[in-house]
Design an enzyme around this catalytic site. Structure first.
Site, PDB file in Angstrom:
ATOM      1  N   ASN A 126       0.861  -1.180   0.000  1.00  0.00           N
ATOM      2  CA  ASN A 126       0.000   0.000   0.000  1.00  0.00           C
ATOM      3  C   ASN A 126       0.898   1.230   0.000  1.00  0.00           C
ATOM      4  OD1 ASN A 126      -1.838   2.040   0.381  1.00  0.00           O
ATOM      5  ND2 ASN A 126      -2.853   1.117   2.136  1.00  0.00           N
ATOM      6  N   CYS A 144      -1.723   5.311   0.164  1.00  0.00           N
ATOM      7  CA  CYS A 144      -2.741   5.777   1.104  1.00  0.00           C
ATOM      8  C   CYS A 144      -2.612   7.281   1.300  1.00  0.00           C
ATOM      9  CB  CYS A 144      -2.600   5.067   2.448  1.00  0.00           C
ATOM     10  SG  CYS A 144      -3.805   5.637   3.674  1.00  0.00           S
ATOM     11  N   LYS A 179       0.108  -1.331  -5.106  1.00  0.00           N
ATOM     12  CA  LYS A 179      -1.141  -0.572  -5.200  1.00  0.00           C
ATOM     13  C   LYS A 179      -0.813   0.897  -5.418  1.00  0.00           C
ATOM     14  CE  LYS A 179      -5.687  -0.088  -3.090  1.00  0.00           C
ATOM     15  NZ  LYS A 179      -6.557  -0.504  -1.963  1.00  0.00           N
ATOM     16  N   ASN A 217      -5.976   3.275  -5.871  1.00  0.00           N
ATOM     17  CA  ASN A 217      -6.394   3.639  -4.534  1.00  0.00           C
ATOM     18  C   ASN A 217      -7.295   4.874  -4.651  1.00  0.00           C
ATOM     19  OD1 ASN A 217      -6.539   3.844  -1.672  1.00  0.00           O
ATOM     20  ND2 ASN A 217      -4.436   3.102  -1.478  1.00  0.00           N
ATOM     21  N   GLY A 231     -12.065   0.444  -8.079  1.00  0.00           N
ATOM     22  CA  GLY A 231     -12.627   1.790  -8.113  1.00  0.00           C
ATOM     23  C   GLY A 231     -14.062   1.824  -8.598  1.00  0.00           C
ATOM     24  N   GLY A 232     -15.004   1.818  -7.691  1.00  0.00           N
ATOM     25  CA  GLY A 232     -16.411   1.980  -8.048  1.00  0.00           C
ATOM     26  C   GLY A 232     -17.066   0.772  -8.666  1.00  0.00           C
ATOM     27  N   GLY A 235     -14.622  -2.791  -3.406  1.00  0.00           N
ATOM     28  CA  GLY A 235     -14.300  -1.997  -2.236  1.00  0.00           C
ATOM     29  C   GLY A 235     -15.508  -1.416  -1.541  1.00  0.00           C
TER      30      GLY A 235
END
Length: 306
Positions: free
Chosen positions: A131, A134, A168, A195, A246-247, A268
């Site tokens: 990650n 973030c 990511k 992200n 994403g979505g 997510g």
């Protein structure tokens, strides 16, 4: 009618998944919370909440805000640290019968490397997701916005363990292509795109930001066009497999990501308001592939006609 016989398996570098439907870190807890709603063994992969070297209390409240087409979050990587994760959560995750991809975040390259070494050889850990994107912690996007730092970090983590490495990446950059090239050159097994996008919410009457950290990460349907664009652009410049994020909330969403260039997807924000959606998508996927005349997921990946 029986579902068409199709091969749902996908290969992400050295990581093999039985199907392309994964659940994104930070949206699925440590899986225990979802066990009464989802057949966890059917998932292609589970990414538990991101863990850090040391315990983190996270950011001040408010930490989440609902938006018109998604949500803002500023959790700040609240977690009990990697030692507690390995003691309290990984033994359970190992029993679930699916790939467990551990998401890690560090303040320095050394912390990332140390966690990779600590996870190497742990039973049930199939891969590591770095990650490096973030937006809600100090220094959280440094490795994800500087191509040189990204390449050095991914290479160091790849050399520190035998596990497959996923990087990511953040959309909050001038060129997602440069970041994709950097992570790919360093040997990432796959790229996770994307992200959250940076955003904020304001209480105009109180004349103050609504998130305790002022700025947070926007996720959900609002960022799907951005995520699709990033997947498309990355797929044009690297051969490294891509995981679209994403979505994604419907079968159409998932199929759009696959034909655009993603070999797998992570669900997510949708897990918060439709927690059984992963099962719905898995049930519908064979027929959708058959509609395109495909007998495997791999046949349709990156087949967008431009």
């Amino acid at each position: 009618m029986a579902p068409p016989e199709v091969d749902l398996s996908v290969q992400l570098g050295r990581l093999h998944l039985t199907n392309p439907v994964m659940v994104a870190s930070g949206t699925f807890g440590y899986a225990r919370e979802m066990a009464h709603l989802v057949d966890l063994s059917r998932l292609g992969g589970i990414l538990p909440k991101t863990v850090t070297k040391q315990e983190r209390q996270g950011n001040a409240p408010w930490r989440t805000i609902e938006t018109a087409a998604g949500m803002l979050n500023s959790i700040g990587l609240d977690n009990d640290g990697i030692d507690a994760f390995l003691e309290n959560h990984q033994p359970y995750l190992t029993t679930l019968g699916t790939a467990i991809v551990v998401s890690i975040a560090g303040r320095t390259q050394d912390e990332f490397v140390e966690m990779c070494q600590q996870l190497d050889g742990v039973p049930g850990v199939a891969a590591i997701e770095l990650n490096i994107s973030c937006p809600n912690v100090s220094g959280g996007v440094d490795f994800g916005t500087d191509p040189n730092m990204c390449e050095q970090l991914v290479a160091a983590c790849r050399g520190a363990c035998e596990l497959p490495i996923l990087a990511k990446l953040t959309p909050n950059v001038t060129s997602i292509q440069d970041m994709a090239r950097a992570a790919s050159a360093a040997g990432a097994d796959a790229l996770s795109l994307i992200n959250t996008c940076q955003g904020m919410a304001v209480d105009w009457r109180g004349r103050k930001p609504m998130l305790g950290n002022v700025i947070g990460g926007l996720s959900g349907p609002a960022i799907k066009p951005i995520a699709l664009r990033c997947v498309y652009q990355a797929a044009q410049v690297v051969d490294t497999p891509i995981i679209g994020i994403g979505g994604i909330a419907t079968l159409d969403d998932m199929m759009e990501f696959l034909v655009t260039g993603a070999s797998a997807v992570q669900l997510g924000t949708v897990n918060f308001y439709n927690p059984t959606v992963s099962m719905t998508l898995l049930d519908a996927l064979p027929a959708a592939l058959a509609e395109l005349g495909a007998k495997s997921v791999a046949e349709i990946v990156g087949t967008l006609r431009v």
